[in-house]
Design a protein around this motif. Sequence first.
Motif, mmCIF file in Angstrom:
data_model
loop_
_atom_site.group_PDB
_atom_site.id
_atom_site.type_symbol
_atom_site.label_atom_id
_atom_site.label_comp_id
_atom_site.label_asym_id
_atom_site.label_seq_id
_atom_site.Cartn_x
_atom_site.Cartn_y
_atom_site.Cartn_z
ATOM 1 N N UNK A 31 0.803 -1.214 0.000
ATOM 2 C CA UNK A 31 0.000 0.000 0.000
ATOM 3 C C UNK A 31 0.842 1.273 0.000
ATOM 4 N N UNK A 32 2.133 1.135 0.262
ATOM 5 C CA UNK A 32 3.007 2.310 0.323
ATOM 6 C C UNK A 32 3.939 2.328 -0.878
ATOM 7 N N UNK A 33 5.149 1.787 -0.728
ATOM 8 C CA UNK A 33 6.095 1.782 -1.827
ATOM 9 C C UNK A 33 5.581 1.065 -3.058
ATOM 10 N N UNK A 34 4.709 0.093 -2.856
ATOM 11 C CA UNK A 34 4.144 -0.632 -3.993
ATOM 12 C C UNK A 34 3.372 0.262 -4.940
ATOM 13 N N UNK A 35 2.819 1.342 -4.427
ATOM 14 C CA UNK A 35 2.047 2.240 -5.293
ATOM 15 C C UNK A 35 2.957 3.087 -6.190
ATOM 16 N N UNK A 36 4.170 3.360 -5.726
ATOM 17 C CA UNK A 36 5.159 4.020 -6.578
ATOM 18 C C UNK A 36 5.517 3.099 -7.732
ATOM 19 N N UNK A 37 5.723 1.835 -7.421
ATOM 20 C CA UNK A 37 6.049 0.853 -8.453
ATOM 21 C C UNK A 37 4.892 0.690 -9.434
ATOM 22 N N UNK A 38 3.673 0.711 -8.931
ATOM 23 C CA UNK A 38 2.505 0.579 -9.811
ATOM 24 C C UNK A 38 2.484 1.692 -10.856
ATOM 25 N N UNK A 39 2.762 2.910 -10.425
ATOM 26 C CA UNK A 39 2.757 4.030 -11.370
ATOM 27 C C UNK A 39 3.867 3.882 -12.413
ATOM 28 N N UNK A 40 5.019 3.363 -11.986
ATOM 29 C CA UNK A 40 6.109 3.132 -12.946
ATOM 30 C C UNK A 40 5.709 2.084 -13.968
ATOM 31 N N UNK A 41 5.039 1.029 -13.524
ATOM 32 C CA UNK A 41 4.616 -0.019 -14.439
ATOM 33 C C UNK A 41 3.546 0.490 -15.396
ATOM 34 N N UNK A 42 2.659 1.343 -14.902
ATOM 35 C CA UNK A 42 1.621 1.897 -15.766
ATOM 36 C C UNK A 42 2.225 2.765 -16.861
ATOM 37 N N UNK A 43 3.264 3.525 -16.530
ATOM 38 C CA UNK A 43 3.926 4.344 -17.541
ATOM 39 C C UNK A 43 4.575 3.476 -18.617
ATOM 40 N N UNK A 44 4.998 2.275 -18.204
ATOM 41 C CA UNK A 44 5.594 1.338 -19.160
ATOM 42 C C UNK A 44 4.537 0.449 -19.811
ATOM 43 N N UNK A 45 3.252 0.774 -19.572
ATOM 44 C CA UNK A 45 2.139 -0.003 -20.106
ATOM 45 C C UNK A 45 2.228 -1.462 -19.676
ATOM 46 N N UNK A 46 2.645 -1.639 -18.433
ATOM 47 C CA UNK A 46 2.723 -2.985 -17.864
ATOM 48 C C UNK A 46 2.061 -2.950 -16.493
ATOM 49 N N UNK A 47 0.775 -2.649 -16.487
ATOM 50 C CA UNK A 47 0.052 -2.510 -15.238
ATOM 51 C C UNK A 47 -0.037 -3.804 -14.454
ATOM 52 N N UNK A 48 -0.438 -3.690 -13.212
ATOM 53 C CA UNK A 48 -0.507 -4.845 -12.336
ATOM 54 C C UNK A 48 -1.753 -4.791 -11.472
ATOM 55 N N UNK A 49 -2.598 -5.793 -11.591
ATOM 56 C CA UNK A 49 -3.764 -5.885 -10.718
ATOM 57 C C UNK A 49 -3.330 -6.072 -9.268
#
Length: 214
Positions: free
Chosen positions: A135-153
């Motif tokens: 819920x914390x650092x993982x959300x930073x990673x989620x945004x990075x993955x979304x920018x790379x068009x590699x989102x994560x449920x």
Amino acid sequence: MVPVRTDFARRLHSETRVEHERAHAQPFVRALLAGELGGEDFAVLLAQHYFAYEVLEAAAERMRSDLVAGPFVSDRLRRLPALETDLQHYFGRGWRRKITPSAATEEYRVRMRETCFDWPGGFVAHHYTRYLGDLSGGQVLRRCLERAEAGSAFLTFERIPDGPRFKAAYRTLLDTAGWDAAEEDRIVAEVKRAYAHNTRVLAGLSYLLIPRQR
């Protein structure tokens, strides 16, 4: 009766900061955050998370009715369904047969089996380490993955629209659980151990996925 409130959440965060930072300093994590790795690389980590959450969420069902640990159990946090969605996406049909736990992940699973099913404080230690990290650092990673068009449920908590508010409530649970000083010491030590297990998992992935940095 109003439960006695302590500052255990603050203490837990402060006294495990070094272990937390060591985990996030692993080359695999740095490469993901820098956009040097893609969704397929992240999928290898997701597979290891699946095996860890398989044990942790089984323990959550055991602890759901416990007077101390039970309040920490929330269906809004469950990650296995999201992990299954992601693994189906990345590995296709029969994904379960295509993934295996690493040696470090298996050691992590063994430790959770030893502590999370019969010791409420141990369950909370591992619960805190995994879910609040997501819920914390993982959300930073989620945004990075979304920018790379590699989102994560896995990193999308659809049932928790207000992350900061949820985390604040979680910290209140830590502060009002009623543990004595000796039990708080044991929980701090177990969180450090949980971080150490996570660091070894990430170190293994660093070796496999970015050997050029070794």
